[in-house]
Design a protein around this motif. Structure first.
Motif, mmCIF file in Angstrom:
data_model
loop_
_atom_site.group_PDB
_atom_site.id
_atom_site.type_symbol
_atom_site.label_atom_id
_atom_site.label_comp_id
_atom_site.label_asym_id
_atom_site.label_seq_id
_atom_site.Cartn_x
_atom_site.Cartn_y
_atom_site.Cartn_z
ATOM 1 N N LYS A 44 0.829 -1.219 0.000
ATOM 2 C CA LYS A 44 0.000 0.000 0.000
ATOM 3 C C LYS A 44 0.858 1.260 0.000
ATOM 4 O O LYS A 44 0.573 2.229 -0.714
ATOM 5 C CB LYS A 44 -0.940 0.016 1.213
ATOM 6 N N LEU A 45 1.904 1.254 0.804
ATOM 7 C CA LEU A 45 2.803 2.409 0.872
ATOM 8 C C LEU A 45 3.486 2.623 -0.475
ATOM 9 O O LEU A 45 3.563 3.757 -0.964
ATOM 10 C CB LEU A 45 3.850 2.189 1.970
ATOM 11 N N ALA A 46 3.969 1.551 -1.069
ATOM 12 C CA ALA A 46 4.622 1.655 -2.378
ATOM 13 C C ALA A 46 3.639 2.172 -3.422
ATOM 14 O O ALA A 46 4.006 2.989 -4.283
ATOM 15 C CB ALA A 46 5.179 0.304 -2.796
ATOM 16 N N CYS A 80 -2.253 -8.734 -1.499
ATOM 17 C CA CYS A 80 -1.278 -7.896 -2.208
ATOM 18 C C CYS A 80 -1.889 -7.259 -3.449
ATOM 19 O O CYS A 80 -1.662 -6.078 -3.725
ATOM 20 C CB CYS A 80 -0.065 -8.728 -2.611
ATOM 21 N N ILE A 81 -2.646 -8.036 -4.203
ATOM 22 C CA ILE A 81 -3.291 -7.501 -5.403
ATOM 23 C C ILE A 81 -4.300 -6.426 -5.013
ATOM 24 O O ILE A 81 -4.377 -5.364 -5.635
ATOM 25 C CB ILE A 81 -3.971 -8.633 -6.209
ATOM 26 N N GLU A 82 -5.058 -6.698 -3.962
ATOM 27 C CA GLU A 82 -6.041 -5.730 -3.464
ATOM 28 C C GLU A 82 -5.362 -4.428 -3.031
ATOM 29 O O GLU A 82 -5.893 -3.328 -3.229
ATOM 30 C CB GLU A 82 -6.803 -6.343 -2.285
ATOM 31 N N ASP A 83 -4.158 -4.555 -2.468
ATOM 32 C CA ASP A 83 -3.423 -3.382 -1.992
ATOM 33 C C ASP A 83 -2.702 -2.627 -3.114
ATOM 34 O O ASP A 83 -2.190 -1.531 -2.876
ATOM 35 C CB ASP A 83 -2.394 -3.802 -0.932
ATOM 36 N N GLY A 84 -2.648 -3.221 -4.306
ATOM 37 C CA GLY A 84 -2.069 -2.505 -5.439
ATOM 38 C C GLY A 84 -0.884 -3.144 -6.120
ATOM 39 O O GLY A 84 -0.280 -2.532 -7.014
ATOM 40 N N ALA A 85 -0.538 -4.381 -5.764
ATOM 41 C CA ALA A 85 0.590 -5.046 -6.424
ATOM 42 C C ALA A 85 0.230 -5.422 -7.862
ATOM 43 O O ALA A 85 -0.905 -5.803 -8.158
ATOM 44 C CB ALA A 85 1.001 -6.296 -5.654
ATOM 45 N N ASP A 86 1.218 -5.303 -8.740
ATOM 46 C CA ASP A 86 1.066 -5.708 -10.141
ATOM 47 C C ASP A 86 1.617 -7.106 -10.374
ATOM 48 O O ASP A 86 1.209 -7.789 -11.318
ATOM 49 C CB ASP A 86 1.837 -4.745 -11.057
ATOM 50 N N GLU A 87 2.561 -7.508 -9.533
ATOM 51 C CA GLU A 87 3.261 -8.775 -9.715
ATOM 52 C C GLU A 87 3.448 -9.463 -8.369
ATOM 53 O O GLU A 87 3.616 -8.797 -7.347
ATOM 54 C CB GLU A 87 4.630 -8.551 -10.368
ATOM 55 N N ILE A 88 3.429 -10.785 -8.403
ATOM 56 C CA ILE A 88 3.610 -11.599 -7.201
ATOM 57 C C ILE A 88 4.810 -12.518 -7.405
ATOM 58 O O ILE A 88 4.893 -13.234 -8.399
ATOM 59 C CB ILE A 88 2.351 -12.453 -6.925
#
Length: 214
Positions: A44-46, A80-88
């Motif tokens: 989220k911070l990123a 992570c996806i919900e928080d805004g990540a593009d890649e896992i």
């Protein structure tokens, strides 16, 4: 060669602070790196720090041991996806792979890929703990499960990427999936060699040194 577009600018230490994540994101924007790679608590911070940039966000899952339960990994990936990540970047269950439970390993990768939809999934096989035969099996499992990348290392094992590992992985998956070299990539010459051998992405905390040196 535009090395900056190969780099996942990485900070995954246990002691990492929010201030350091903000600095990481600022550096990634300044040098136009492909992505930052952070622990899940900092996605989220990123996202906030990178909202006006093209820099992607990668987050690690089941990190660094890979020994968490599959439902826990799936839940973390979804969050992570919900928080805004593009890649896992997920860690496989290394112990199960070494025990020959290949279908279980493949099934877990598949479940995480299903959970994150169109987001990119990189599968960390932690090559330092595997025989060459196991590296091939892990790479094939990642491919069969629908992952987008197979990745060498967490950076927390006994060793990181090697040239021979990248060559082996490339020969195994050919052009059917991408490869990420990570762990111990600290200079431009090494980075360029990995790309020549078939790496499509580099995970490193030395990205600035790599792109600013001759």
């Amino acid at each position: 060669m535009e090395l900056n577009k190969y780099i996942d600018h990485t900070l995954l230490k246990a002691t990492t602070t929010p201030k350091e994540i903000k600095k990481l994101c600022s550096e990634a924007k300044e040098h136009n790196f492909f992505a930052v790679c952070v622990n899940s608590c900092y996605v989220k911070l990123a996202k906030d720090e990178l909202k006006d940039s093209e820099v992607k966000i990668a987050s690690v899952i089941g990190f660094p041991l890979g020994a968490m339960s599959t439902p826990a990994k799936v839940a973390e990936a979804r969050q992570c996806i919900e928080d805004g990540a593009d890649e896992i970047d997920m860690v496989i269950n290394i112990g199960k792979l070494k025990a020959g439970l290949y279908k279980e390993v493949e099934r877990e990768i598949s479940q995480i890929k299903k959970a994150i939809g169109d987001a990119v999934l990189k599968v960390i096989i932690e090559t330092c703990y595997l025989t060459d035969d196991e590296k091939v099996v892990a790479s094939k499992a990642s491919l069969n499960a629908g992952a987008d990348f197979v990745k060498t290392s967490t950076g927390f094992g006994t060793a990181g990427a090697t040239y021979s590992d990248i060559s082996l992985m490339k020969n195994t998956v050919e052009d059917k999936m991408s490869i990420k070299a990570s762990g111990g990539i600290k200079d431009r010459k090494t980075a360029e060699r990995y790309i020549e051998l078939g790496a499509n992405r580099l995970g490193t905390s030395s990205g600035i040194k790599i792109v600013t040196s001759n």
